[in-house]
Design a protein around this motif. Structure first.
Motif, PDB file in Angstrom:
ATOM      1  N   UNK A 137      26.164   1.580   8.017  1.00 18.44           N
ATOM      2  CA  UNK A 137      26.245   2.210   8.961  1.00 18.44           C
ATOM      3  C   UNK A 137      28.030   2.337   8.549  1.00 18.44           C
ATOM      4  N   UNK A 138      28.309   2.936   8.194  1.00 16.62           N
ATOM      5  CA  UNK A 138      30.184   2.651   7.685  1.00 16.62           C
ATOM      6  C   UNK A 138      31.165   2.681   9.325  1.00 16.62           C
ATOM      7  N   UNK A 153      24.669  -6.782   3.427  1.00 15.32           N
ATOM      8  CA  UNK A 153      25.591  -5.428   3.649  1.00 15.32           C
ATOM      9  C   UNK A 153      25.115  -4.912   5.456  1.00 15.32           C
ATOM     10  N   UNK A 154      23.828  -5.007   6.589  1.00 15.20           N
ATOM     11  CA  UNK A 154      24.116  -4.956   7.521  1.00 15.20           C
ATOM     12  C   UNK A 154      23.939  -6.438   8.229  1.00 15.20           C
ATOM     13  N   UNK A 211      25.553   4.818   1.874  1.00 17.86           N
ATOM     14  CA  UNK A 211      26.086   3.863   2.688  1.00 17.86           C
ATOM     15  C   UNK A 211      26.726   4.723   3.345  1.00 17.86           C
ATOM     16  N   UNK A 212      26.502   4.732   5.105  1.00 17.73           N
ATOM     17  CA  UNK A 212      26.533   5.981   5.703  1.00 17.73           C
ATOM     18  C   UNK A 212      25.430   7.177   5.484  1.00 17.73           C
ATOM     19  N   UNK A 213      24.729   6.685   5.173  1.00 12.86           N
ATOM     20  CA  UNK A 213      23.618   8.058   5.338  1.00 12.86           C
ATOM     21  C   UNK A 213      22.012   7.419   5.753  1.00 12.86           C
ATOM     22  N   UNK A 268      19.333   5.684  15.102  1.00  7.52           N
ATOM     23  CA  UNK A 268      19.287   5.964  13.993  1.00  7.52           C
ATOM     24  C   UNK A 268      19.504   4.032  12.536  1.00  7.52           C
ATOM     25  N   UNK A 269      18.383   4.837  11.781  1.00 12.33           N
ATOM     26  CA  UNK A 269      18.761   3.767  10.731  1.00 12.33           C
ATOM     27  C   UNK A 269      19.281   4.061  10.169  1.00 12.33           C
ATOM     28  N   UNK A 270      20.328   3.563   9.651  1.00 18.09           N
ATOM     29  CA  UNK A 270      21.006   3.149   8.243  1.00 18.09           C
ATOM     30  C   UNK A 270      20.679   2.363   7.085  1.00 18.09           C
TER      31      UNK A 270
END
Length: 515
Positions: A253-254, A12-13, A213-215, A247-249
């Motif tokens: 990161x949406x 995903x990332x 996702x996105x949190x 920041x770490x997702x």
């Protein structure tokens, strides 16, 4: 002892993401812990689904733990994000933490150094800056090995042995553009709980929130803390210490993904820019509800509405297939020449052939996620019918999700590449509905027919049981009516009457005379 080295099932990332996952349950010199091996399995699957390459092992002795940590040190050296997760026994002495292998026997003070894994060794295995490093410790359980060791330590040191684990200052471990986060199952010096389910409250909450996702990870851990505190009545309160420079997702990161999908060379009006920004706020739940409604209604208008809102959505391909099928039926009247069973089978093949979306795989099913479905008895029967329609044996559609029904859910999850927990999420349930909707009219008709047949059979059996009794009652009533009728219909016989009168008179005279 079990070791595995598995690649990520999804990417995903971007950037290299690795994880070390260990769960120790079968201790040789202490009572076995029921959940750590289950917790490690759940976390390994959760992280793989989020794009991590995972080294994992369960019930590891000192040698195996050392080998696995060394392997992780090598592959994590150039990683962008590295995670270490440990579930099992841990202890602290003089403010230092130690992870306990399953073969550890701590009866002498020196064995603390020779038969455990110092947490410092795990810290040393993490990649250098600018990587982001994360350590998650579900190792604060009540530890009988620690009590045994405390007796063996000199008096000057036994008092320095604390309950649970000692805090580690993350800000003293990282100074670059990456950072370190250390998460604990409960407060320093406190004891965590294994829980009554197959997973500890802490790990179950991690699986729910960590890869959303996105949190951002610290927001995810805040949700974890709230869930665990509620589940344990405030007795267990997870905490974390972080020195992150960005920041770490963990789940992606949406906002960054949406921006990456917009071509940089394409000039867009201000309105389009706002739409792209707004798109980042549209989450799975909104699309899920719209698709669920379209799938339930199964009309051209509803599918067109879904495609208008989500032309490239998770179910766009399926919506187009169903839309084409509905239009074909309207124009050629296939239903009038094709047997219903064949039409249902064709639609079923279309839907079950569609791969399950990656987003559905991100959230792992738990009793808590299934509870949000609010399944009443009729809904549970519907669930059993849908599982049975796909060939998973539930033991009958009775509305009771017992062992066979749970095994059927697990079988369906495994078949679709999901973590096999035997509990559903809202997304999983919705996808099961999508898979089975085309065949459900026929399945429900069969179910109703079987119910009617069973009811009819029971009625017949009741009638057969009641028939002899009814016949006996009827005969008694009939015989009584005949006797009464005879008295009413026949004329009295004068000679017989006189004879009876003489008998009665003589009997009465004898009684009176005897007094």
């Amino acid at each position: 002892m079990f070791l595995s080295f598995g690649p990520a099932s999804a990417a995903i990332p971007s950037g290299k993401r690795v994880a070390l996952v260990i769960g120790n349950s079968a201790y040789k010199h202490a009572v076995e812990l029921p959940n750590p091996k289950n917790d490690a399995k759940l976390m390994a699957e959760t992280l793989r689904a989020a794009g991590f390459t995972v080294l994992d092992g369960e019930n590891l002795d000192k040698a195996a733990m050392t080998v696995l940590v060394d392997q992780f040190t090598e592959i994590a050296y150039d990683a962008e994000v590295a995670i270490v997760y440990y579930a099992g026994h841990g202890l602290q002495v003089d403010g230092r933490n130690y992870l306990v292998p399953v073969d550890a026997q701590l009866e002498k003070a020196a064995q603390l150094q020779t038969r455990t894994i110092p947490a410092d060794k795990v810290l040393a295995a993490l990649p250098p800056d600018p990587a982001v490093s994360i350590i998650i410790l579900d190792a604060c359980r009540d530890n009988p090995l620690a009590r045994t060791l405390a007796k063996a330590l000199p008096a000057s040191r036994s008092s320095s042995m604390g309950v649970g684990l000692a805090p580690v200052q993350a800000n003293g471990q990282s100074t670059g553009s990456g950072g370190l986060l250390i998460a604990y199952a409960t407060d320093p010096g406190a004891v965590a709980y294994d829980g009554k389910g197959i997973n500890s409250p802490y790990t179950a909450a991690l699986a729910r929130h960590l890869t959303t996702p996105g949190l951002e990870i610290q927001s995810a851990l805040t949700r974890v803390r709230a869930d665990v505190s509620e589940a344990t009545g405030g007795a267990q309160r997870p905490w974390h210490n972080a020195s992150l420079s960005r920041e770490v997702f963990i789940g992606g990161d949406l906002k960054a993904e949406v921006q990456a999908q917009v071509p940089a060379t394409e000039a867009k009006p201000a309105g389009d820019t706002a739409a792209a920004s707004g798109a980042s706020e549209v989450n799975w739940t909104v699309e899920q509800k719209l698709w669920e409604e379209a799938s339930k209604r199964n009309t051209v208008a509803h599918y067109e509405l879904y495609l208008q809102q989500y032309p490239s959505g998770n179910f766009a391909t399926l919506a187009k297939l169903n839309l084409d099928q509905l239009k074909a039926v309207d124009t050629t009247e296939v239903a009038s020449i094709t047997p219903a069973g064949e039409a249902s089978a064709s639609a079923s093949q279309v839907r079950t052939a569609v791969a399950i979306p990656d987003d559905v795989k991100l959230t792992v099913g738990t009793p808590e996620t299934e509870a949000t479905l609010n399944l009443d008895r009729e809904s549970r029967i519907d669930l059993q019918l849908r599982l049975g329609a796909l060939g998973h044996v539930t033991g009958g559609a009775d509305g009771a999700l017992g062992t066979k029904s749970r095994n059927a859910i697990g079988s369906w999850q495994r078949q679709n590449g999901l973590v096999e927990t035997t509990y559903l999420t809202q997304q999983q349930h919705m996808f099961l509905v999508v898979q089975t909707d085309p065949m459900m009219p026929q399945i429900r008709a069969q179910y109703e027919s079987q119910k009617a047949a069973i009811a009819n059979r029971k009625a017949q059996q009741w009638q057969q049981r009641e028939k002899p009794t009814a016949q006996r009652n009827y005969k008694k009533q009939r015989n009584g009516a005949v006797l009464e009728g005879r008295v009413r219909r026949n004329n009295p016989d004068p000679a017989g009457a006189a004879f009876m009168g003489g008998l009665i008179g003589g009997a009465l005279g004898g009684i009176i005379g005897s007094r």
